[in-house]
Design a protein around this motif. Structure first.
Motif, PDB file in Angstrom:
ATOM      1  N   GLU A  48       0.511  -1.166  -0.028  1.00 14.40           N
ATOM      2  CA  GLU A  48       0.092  -0.171   0.107  1.00 14.40           C
ATOM      3  C   GLU A  48       1.181   1.346   0.380  1.00 14.40           C
ATOM      4  OE1 GLU A  48      -1.620  -1.275   3.607  1.00 14.40           O
ATOM      5  OE2 GLU A  48      -3.881  -1.075   2.154  1.00 14.40           O
ATOM      6  N   LYS A  49       0.432   1.991  -0.507  1.00 14.36           N
ATOM      7  CA  LYS A  49       0.968   3.220  -0.487  1.00 14.36           C
ATOM      8  C   LYS A  49       0.490   4.232  -0.250  1.00 14.36           C
ATOM      9  CE  LYS A  49       2.207   5.018  -4.902  1.00 14.36           C
ATOM     10  NZ  LYS A  49       3.062   5.648  -5.746  1.00 14.36           N
ATOM     11  N   ILE A  50       1.232   4.838   1.260  1.00 13.06           N
ATOM     12  CA  ILE A  50       1.300   5.836   2.175  1.00 13.06           C
ATOM     13  C   ILE A  50       1.551   7.243   1.446  1.00 13.06           C
ATOM     14  CG2 ILE A  50       1.021   6.352   4.330  1.00 13.06           C
ATOM     15  CD1 ILE A  50       0.641   3.783   4.410  1.00 13.06           C
ATOM     16  N   ASP A  51       1.705   8.464   0.533  1.00 15.15           N
ATOM     17  CA  ASP A  51       2.579   9.688  -0.037  1.00 15.15           C
ATOM     18  C   ASP A  51       3.934   8.854  -0.032  1.00 15.15           C
ATOM     19  OD1 ASP A  51       0.813  11.615   1.265  1.00 15.15           O
ATOM     20  OD2 ASP A  51       1.768  11.316   2.969  1.00 15.15           O
ATOM     21  N   ARG A  52       4.528   9.199  -0.291  1.00 10.93           N
ATOM     22  CA  ARG A  52       6.172   8.229  -0.656  1.00 10.93           C
ATOM     23  C   ARG A  52       6.032   6.840  -0.268  1.00 10.93           C
ATOM     24  NH1 ARG A  52       9.626  12.118  -1.236  1.00 10.93           N
ATOM     25  NH2 ARG A  52      11.102  10.788  -2.197  1.00 10.93           N
ATOM     26  N   ARG A  53       5.870   6.782   1.326  1.00  8.63           N
ATOM     27  CA  ARG A  53       6.109   6.033   1.621  1.00  8.63           C
ATOM     28  C   ARG A  53       5.576   4.626   1.091  1.00  8.63           C
ATOM     29  NH1 ARG A  53       8.030   6.697   8.022  1.00  8.63           N
ATOM     30  NH2 ARG A  53       9.153   8.985   7.636  1.00  8.63           N
ATOM     31  N   VAL A  54       5.567   3.347   1.226  1.00  7.77           N
ATOM     32  CA  VAL A  54       4.997   1.767   1.043  1.00  7.77           C
ATOM     33  C   VAL A  54       4.702   0.993   2.046  1.00  7.77           C
ATOM     34  CG1 VAL A  54       5.081   0.282  -0.671  1.00  7.77           C
ATOM     35  CG2 VAL A  54       5.816   2.173  -1.628  1.00  7.77           C
ATOM     36  N   ARG A  55       4.139   0.594   2.543  1.00  2.00           N
ATOM     37  CA  ARG A  55       3.687  -0.347   3.737  1.00  2.00           C
ATOM     38  C   ARG A  55       3.575  -1.417   2.772  1.00  2.00           C
ATOM     39  NH1 ARG A  55       4.456  -0.930   8.388  1.00  2.00           N
ATOM     40  NH2 ARG A  55       2.726  -2.410   9.969  1.00  2.00           N
ATOM     41  N   VAL A  56       4.418  -2.749   3.195  1.00  3.17           N
ATOM     42  CA  VAL A  56       4.642  -4.299   2.735  1.00  3.17           C
ATOM     43  C   VAL A  56       3.836  -5.363   4.101  1.00  3.17           C
ATOM     44  CG1 VAL A  56       5.691  -5.930   1.708  1.00  3.17           C
ATOM     45  CG2 VAL A  56       6.186  -3.423   1.700  1.00  3.17           C
ATOM     46  N   ASP A  57       2.904  -5.874   3.531  1.00  8.27           N
ATOM     47  CA  ASP A  57       2.343  -6.539   4.144  1.00  8.27           C
ATOM     48  C   ASP A  57       2.724  -8.536   4.113  1.00  8.27           C
ATOM     49  OD1 ASP A  57       0.857  -8.535   6.053  1.00  8.27           O
ATOM     50  OD2 ASP A  57      -1.048  -7.334   6.248  1.00  8.27           O
ATOM     51  N   ALA A  58       3.646  -9.145   3.941  1.00  5.73           N
ATOM     52  CA  ALA A  58       3.886 -10.297   3.792  1.00  5.73           C
ATOM     53  C   ALA A  58       3.219 -11.646   4.226  1.00  5.73           C
ATOM     54  CB  ALA A  58       5.542 -10.357   2.897  1.00  5.73           C
ATOM     55  N   HIS A  59       3.286 -12.769   3.800  1.00  9.90           N
ATOM     56  CA  HIS A  59       3.171 -14.073   4.379  1.00  9.90           C
ATOM     57  C   HIS A  59       3.177 -15.435   3.456  1.00  9.90           C
ATOM     58  CE1 HIS A  59       0.329 -11.311   7.614  1.00  9.90           C
ATOM     59  NE2 HIS A  59       0.021 -11.344   6.078  1.00  9.90           N
ATOM     60  N   GLY A  60       4.351 -15.818   3.922  1.00 11.53           N
ATOM     61  CA  GLY A  60       4.590 -16.787   3.645  1.00 11.53           C
ATOM     62  C   GLY A  60       5.302 -18.321   4.492  1.00 11.53           C
ATOM     63  N   ARG A  61       5.281 -19.576   4.227  1.00 15.57           N
ATOM     64  CA  ARG A  61       5.770 -20.378   4.809  1.00 15.57           C
ATOM     65  C   ARG A  61       7.152 -21.027   3.929  1.00 15.57           C
ATOM     66  NH1 ARG A  61       3.937 -22.840   8.676  1.00 15.57           N
ATOM     67  NH2 ARG A  61       2.095 -20.773   8.669  1.00 15.57           N
TER      68      ARG A  61
END
Length: 186
Positions: A48-61
């Motif tokens: 998700e982009k918040i202004d110029r910052r990017v929020r990463v929510d990742a899930h893996g196994r």
């Protein structure tokens, strides 16, 4: 996995990718526990982009195998690799150490701030998630894996697996501070 920042729209961007078993082995290479991949690492991420910052929510196994740290039997793990990070543009990120400053030795105290623990810096328009995933995988794996919490390990005398049977060896190690007393004759 590389993501162009301009591709992230208001609703966010979902990406899924697999990291090949050989690449997971390369990431884990040099780990003292001896982890090996049993299969690829699958990752689902939302950006998700918040202004110029990017929020990463990742899930893996990650499907891994490793020798038990006590008895050396192979242990199979399905290790979750879940993380949330904020990617900050390099021109916005200011690294100012907190704490007192002594000009002859540098800052006193750590420059680590808890509120910045989940931030990573990026430059340009393309973000490479592979180094972040590598770091998160290495942080996720247990440092001392065991097959079960009550694993008895190996006998230090004969090497038998004590989970299978008691070997009967005398494993009592006398306190070396009292060793000289065994030669005293009364």
């Amino acid at each position: 996995m590389r993501v162009n920042i301009d591709e992230i729209k208001e609703a966010g961007l979902r990406r899924s990718w697999d990291v090949a078993r050989e690449q997971v082995d390369d990431i884990l290479q040099g780990d003292k526990a001896g982890y090996r991949a049993r299969g690829p690492l699958h990752v689902d991420a939302k950006l998700e982009k918040i202004d110029r910052r990017v929020r990463v929510d990742a899930h893996g196994r990650a499907e891994l195998t490793v020798p038990c740290g006590r008895c050396l039997q192979p242990v199979s793990l399905d290790q979750p690799v879940d993380f949330e990070l904020t990617l900050v543009p390099s021109d916005e990120y200011v690294d100012e150490p907190r704490g007192e400053h002594d000009s002859s030795t540098g800052p006193i105290g750590g420059s680590f701030e808890a509120e910045r623990a989940d931030e990573e810096v990026y430059t340009g328009k393309v973000v490479d998630l592979d180094p972040i995933l590598r770091e998160q995988l290495l942080l996720a794996v247990p440092g001392y894996p065991v097959c079960k919490d009550d694993c008895k390990g190996l006998c230090p005398v004969c090497g038998a697996n004590l989970n299978d049977r008691e070997c009967g060896c005398d494993r009592h190690v006398p306190d070396p501070r009292w060793a000289g007393l065994k030669n005293v004759k009364l």
